[in-house]
Design a protein around this motif. Structure first.
Motif, mmCIF file in Angstrom:
data_model
loop_
_atom_site.group_PDB
_atom_site.id
_atom_site.type_symbol
_atom_site.label_atom_id
_atom_site.label_comp_id
_atom_site.label_asym_id
_atom_site.label_seq_id
_atom_site.Cartn_x
_atom_site.Cartn_y
_atom_site.Cartn_z
ATOM 1 N N THR A 163 55.079 34.085 41.622
ATOM 2 C CA THR A 163 54.092 34.756 42.491
ATOM 3 C C THR A 163 54.773 35.523 43.607
ATOM 4 N N ARG A 166 52.679 38.319 45.193
ATOM 5 C CA ARG A 166 51.269 38.039 45.411
ATOM 6 C C ARG A 166 51.023 37.499 46.813
ATOM 7 N N GLU A 168 48.940 35.213 47.477
ATOM 8 C CA GLU A 168 48.516 33.812 47.436
ATOM 9 C C GLU A 168 49.675 32.828 47.573
ATOM 10 N N ILE A 205 47.061 24.368 46.086
ATOM 11 C CA ILE A 205 46.796 25.480 45.164
ATOM 12 C C ILE A 205 45.299 25.635 44.933
ATOM 13 N N THR A 208 43.611 27.456 47.601
ATOM 14 C CA THR A 208 43.797 28.917 47.566
ATOM 15 C C THR A 208 43.056 29.549 46.395
ATOM 16 N N GLN A 209 42.570 28.711 45.485
ATOM 17 C CA GLN A 209 41.811 29.163 44.313
ATOM 18 C C GLN A 209 42.608 30.162 43.471
ATOM 19 N N CYS A 210 43.878 29.862 43.306
ATOM 20 C CA CYS A 210 44.742 30.712 42.484
ATOM 21 C C CYS A 210 44.911 30.060 41.111
ATOM 22 N N ASP A 212 46.376 31.157 38.382
ATOM 23 C CA ASP A 212 47.710 31.292 37.783
ATOM 24 C C ASP A 212 48.663 30.217 38.303
#
Length: 337
Positions: A163, A166, A168, A205, A208-210, A212
């Motif tokens: 990431t 990104r 996030e 994680i 953060t609602q990620c 991936d």
């Protein structure tokens, strides 16, 4: 290639982590000991001393690694030795000093005299030196260990490698602050470091609602063969710990503080120079009465007050009430003539 290297390092540490775990039977004995039992260490007594170590870590500017290592050394020693409460202060400070010498640059390690004075403990340099030798010998000189912080950094590195571009990206400082909060409770000393770190990671994680990154975490879990039930158990305890630290009850600190006793001249200098606590002049010799100790581990005081009503600089983190911010040490010294 970076991910492959990190995964290899992860596996190597995973295979060795069991060698640095406190004995669960010893931890259970501590948990079953009553708070007023003078024959052994209670869970509350242990947790209070770990909070003290957190405060001292922040005060001296030591790293999270130093704190986590100190807690690991303390728990491993307490889980294998029958310890009286009156010796716990010397043991805990010795573990911090051992950890600092193993982790920090030599020039940044506080002297034993300074450590004893700031911790407000009633034992001598000789006591501390002797206790460090005892602890090192009992732990077979395995002083650089694999901890939950080891895995937290590896997990974070693996997630970051996927990431890098990104927004996030996970905040490592936040994860470290959460880990330190967990380590202040003896229950988490029973968790495998790899599982505790993954519990913290996956919870953050999901916040953060990620999707991936969550898949990356699940891949790591499958690779290490960590059972869902085990991970969910510790995630539940982590979530409760974070909730407790954010509760109104936790934002009501007690009055046990570090107390600076300075002369009138020093007080005037402080007012004119606006020094912060880490830069305060040396505490006068007469405020430390070595006659209170007979230079014997058997005579060490058990009456030391807790140093931490707040939890150091980590009060800035999102998991700690804003009330903690006003409890910084720089506002907590007394002037005497």
């Amino acid at each position: 290639m970076e991910t492959v290297k990190l995964m290899r390092e992860l596996i190597a540490n995973f295979e060795q982590e069991r060698n640095y775990l406190p004995k669960e039977t010893g931890l259970s004995l501590i948990e079953s000991t009553g708070e007023n039992d003078s024959r052994g260490i209670s869970a509350k007594c242990r947790d209070t001393k770990v909070e003290d170590l957190w405060s001292l870590t922040s005060f001296f500017g030591y790293s999270t690694q130093t704190f986590v290592l100190a807690v690991n050394l303390l728990d491993r020693f307490l889980a294998m030795m029958k310890v009286q409460p009156k010796h716990l202060a010397c043991i805990s400070i010795s573990c911090l000093h051992i950890a600092a010498k193993a982790v920090e640059e030599e020039r940044n390690v506080s002297s034993t005299n300074e450590l004893i004075r700031i911790s407000q403990c009633k034992f001598t340099v000789s006591d501390l030196t002797r206790m460090e030798k005892i602890i090192s010998e009992k732990l077979n000189f395995q002083l650089k260990t694999i901890t939950a912080l080891t895995f937290l950094h590896l997990y974070h590195g693996i997630a970051r490698s996927h990431t890098a571009d990104r927004k996030e990206a996970l905040n490592l400082d936040t994860l470290e602050a959460q880990l330190k909060a967990c380590l202040c409770r003896i229950a988490f000393s029973k968790a495998k470091p790899s599982v505790l770190a993954l519990s913290l990671l996956t919870q953050e994680i999901e916040a953060t609602q990620c999707v991936d990154m969550l898949e990356i975490a699940h891949h790591v879990q499958r690779h290490l063969k960590i059972a869902d039930v085990e991970l969910l158990h510790w995630r539940g305890l982590v979530a409760k710990c974070m909730s407790d630290y954010s509760s109104p009850e936790c934002s009501r600190p007690n009055n046990k503080k570090l107390v600076w006793i300075v002369s009138r001249r020093t007080a005037q200098n402080l007012h004119t120079s606006h020094c912060s606590v880490p830069e305060l002049p040396t505490i006068p010799e007469d405020c430390w009465d070595e006659s209170e100790s007979e230079d014997s581990c058997e005579d060490m005081s058990s009456g030391e007050e807790s140093l931490s009503s707040s939890l150091g600089s980590d009060a800035d983190g999102p998991y700690f009430p804003l009330n903690f911010l006003c409890q910084r040490y720089r506002n907590k010294y007394h002037h005497t003539s």
